[in-house]
Every structure is written in C-alpha cells, then in structure tokens.
Motif scaffolding. Structure first.
Motif, mmCIF file in Angstrom:
data_model
loop_
_atom_site.group_PDB
_atom_site.id
_atom_site.type_symbol
_atom_site.label_atom_id
_atom_site.label_comp_id
_atom_site.label_asym_id
_atom_site.label_seq_id
_atom_site.Cartn_x
_atom_site.Cartn_y
_atom_site.Cartn_z
ATOM 1 N N ALA A 280 -10.726 92.694 59.092
ATOM 2 C CA ALA A 280 -10.467 92.592 60.543
ATOM 3 C C ALA A 280 -9.477 91.583 60.610
ATOM 4 O O ALA A 280 -8.386 91.908 61.783
ATOM 5 N N LEU A 281 -9.215 90.537 59.751
ATOM 6 C CA LEU A 281 -7.914 89.784 59.930
ATOM 7 C C LEU A 281 -6.777 90.251 59.775
ATOM 8 O O LEU A 281 -5.477 90.018 60.518
ATOM 9 N N VAL A 282 -6.538 91.398 58.846
ATOM 10 C CA VAL A 282 -5.277 92.332 58.803
ATOM 11 C C VAL A 282 -4.982 92.903 60.091
ATOM 12 O O VAL A 282 -3.735 92.754 60.592
ATOM 13 N N ASN A 283 -5.803 93.499 61.012
ATOM 14 C CA ASN A 283 -5.601 94.014 62.058
ATOM 15 C C ASN A 283 -5.420 93.236 63.042
ATOM 16 O O ASN A 283 -4.213 93.349 63.937
ATOM 17 N N LEU A 284 -5.790 91.842 62.970
ATOM 18 C CA LEU A 284 -5.495 90.853 64.028
ATOM 19 C C LEU A 284 -3.956 90.507 63.814
ATOM 20 O O LEU A 284 -3.236 90.367 64.647
ATOM 21 N N ARG A 285 -3.698 90.445 62.460
ATOM 22 C CA ARG A 285 -2.278 89.549 62.093
ATOM 23 C C ARG A 285 -1.209 90.897 62.767
ATOM 24 O O ARG A 285 -0.221 90.426 63.088
ATOM 25 N N LEU A 286 -1.608 92.057 62.572
ATOM 26 C CA LEU A 286 -0.550 93.244 62.879
ATOM 27 C C LEU A 286 -0.414 93.150 64.363
ATOM 28 O O LEU A 286 0.691 93.801 64.832
ATOM 29 N N GLU B 37 7.522 98.365 58.424
ATOM 30 C CA GLU B 37 6.414 98.631 57.771
ATOM 31 C C GLU B 37 5.257 98.175 58.833
ATOM 32 O O GLU B 37 4.025 98.750 58.701
ATOM 33 N N GLU B 38 5.537 96.977 59.524
ATOM 34 C CA GLU B 38 4.212 96.515 60.165
ATOM 35 C C GLU B 38 4.160 97.427 61.346
ATOM 36 O O GLU B 38 2.838 97.715 61.995
ATOM 37 N N ARG B 39 5.251 98.115 61.705
ATOM 38 C CA ARG B 39 5.025 99.191 63.310
ATOM 39 C C ARG B 39 3.965 100.213 62.328
ATOM 40 O O ARG B 39 3.327 100.867 63.123
ATOM 41 N N LEU B 40 4.472 100.598 61.398
ATOM 42 C CA LEU B 40 3.585 101.843 60.521
ATOM 43 C C LEU B 40 2.143 101.501 60.432
ATOM 44 O O LEU B 40 1.402 102.412 60.787
ATOM 45 N N LEU B 41 1.848 100.355 59.770
ATOM 46 C CA LEU B 41 0.659 99.693 59.719
ATOM 47 C C LEU B 41 -0.117 99.555 60.906
ATOM 48 O O LEU B 41 -1.275 99.969 61.194
#
Length: 253
Positions: free
Chosen positions: A66-72, A109-113
């Motif tokens: 969940a932290l990764v989604n929050l960072r993105l 890359e962040e946009r794609l993720l």
C-alpha cells in the motif's frame, strides 16, 4: 496541531490510492491517520486475523504494498513522499509514517506505474501465455532491487508457460517485511506495464529456493510470471542503442 486544508486534501487522495494494493485474505488490515502533516499507517487490530498470521508478517507485506501506491499518488499530485518505516518504537502498531515534502516532478516511469495502480490487478494466467523474456525478468528484478529486495528466477519446467521466481530480503524483521511488500507491489505494477500477469503466495517453502538464494537472504514471496503473448507483440526493444539498454522495453503503436 491543525493540518493545512491543502495537505489534508492531498492526504485523503493518497489514502484512497493506497487501498488499491494487494491484500491478504481480501482484508485491509491497516488504517490511516492524518496528523501533524504526516500520514501514518497503523495496524488495525479489529481487522487483523492473528490465527492466519500470528507474527503479522503478511500484514506488514501488504501494508508495504500500500505504501508504494501512496508514494506514486503523491508523485502524481506533485509531492515528494518521505517514508519512515516503524518510526516509533513506543507505538509498535504504527507501521510507517509518510511526510509530504517539497515539490516533485513526476518521471515517465512513475506515470506508467501510477496508471497501473488504476487498473484491476490480474493474477490469472492469460489464455495465450508465455514466460517473460529474460531481459524483462531482469527488469522486474531491478524494480524489486529499488525497494531493497531481490528477485531470483527458479528452475521451471520447459512446458510451463510461466516463470517461477522468489522475492527475498536480507533479514526477516518487520522492517524487512515492509520492504518486501513495497518490492512486491513495484514488481506487480511494472509487470502490469509489460502485460505480465503475476500470481503470488507468501508460502515460500518449496524445492529449489535454497539453490538460488545467497547466504543471509530470506525468501518472502513466491511468484509466477506469465506474459500475454498477444500484448507482447506490441512491445519491442528500442531501435537505437539496443546493446546498451538490454532489458529495456517500450510500448509502440
């Protein structure tokens, strides 16, 4: 301390994004608290199922995802997200604290993720599936490495249209479980960008794992990676400097 309206509004959007991560037993066993300019991730005793996860390992893994989604989501809003894992020894239920720092320019890359977080997670193997090419598997390994983990392909029967792999960390503490969860989610999102469906389990007691890991590495997640053959036809190596960019793929058309 009162939280500025703009920060609270951003934080609420980030919380929604964070809930899009993979969950254990279809339960979000964490909750979020916005206070003093921070977003805290708390273990939720009311939803935690100790009978299935007595040490809380799966809870930490899914919270890390969940932290990764929050960072993105923070990057998408133009914020830099500064994360501290297990920030308060006196409050062990606080798994992480996220502070929205200065302005951040979102990378390609962040946009794609981030776009991948908005798609439904697909674990089922495609009807017309094949193992991801070795360069792509290596690229997924680099995604895991960015989060402090390692991805090791496992020996897989030639007739199997998927690549088995194990995700490892150096250590087996709650902090490492959180790192493994972040690595898992970044890998899943990177796979989605490249039309790779990923099924995974936290039961890593399978033959062959000890043969591919190094001393000190702890297996955390077992995965199966399968790429949609039809979608793969839309992907090809960059035309220029292919010898310098092995493993880098781009979508065309």
């Amino acid at each position: 301390m009162n939280v500025p309206v703009a920060i609270r509004a951003s934080a609420e959007r980030l919380v929604v994004a964070a809930t899009m991560g993979p969950t254990i037993h279809d339960v979000h066993a964490w909750r979020f608290k916005v206070a003093s300019g921070l977003i805290e991730v708390h273990a939720d005793p009311a939803r935690f199922r100790p009978a299935r996860d007595p040490l809380g390992r799966s809870l930490h893994l899914s919270s890390g995802a969940a932290l990764v989604n929050l960072r993105l989501a923070a990057a998408q809003l133009g914020h830099e997200a500064v994360v501290r894992l297990l920030p308060d020894a006196g409050r062990p239920t606080v798994l992480a604290a996220v502070r929205l720092a200065g302005r951040h320019r979102m990378t390609r890359e962040e946009r794609l993720l981030y776009a991948a977080t908005l798609r439904p997670f697909v674990a089922a193997r495609p009807v017309d599936a094949a193992r991801p090419p070795v360069p792509l598997t290596n690229e997924l390994g680099e995604a895991a490495k960015l989060e402090g983990a390692a991805l090791h392909p496992l020996p897989t029967a030639k007739e199997m249209p998927a690549q088995r792999a194990v995700l490892t960390t150096h250590g087996d503490s709650p902090a490492e479980w959180l790192r493994a969860g972040q690595a898992l989610q970044r890998l899943l999102l990177s796979g989605t960008v490249h039309a790779v469906s990923t099924s995974f389990t936290f039961d890593v007691d399978v033959p062959g794992v000890d043969d591919v890991t190094e001393p000190g590495e702890v297996p955390q997640v077992l995965l199966e990676l399968a790429q949609d053959v039809d979608a793969r036809r839309l992907l090809k190596p960059p035309v220029a400097r292919q010898h310098e960019r092995q493993g880098r793929w781009q979508r065309v058309g």
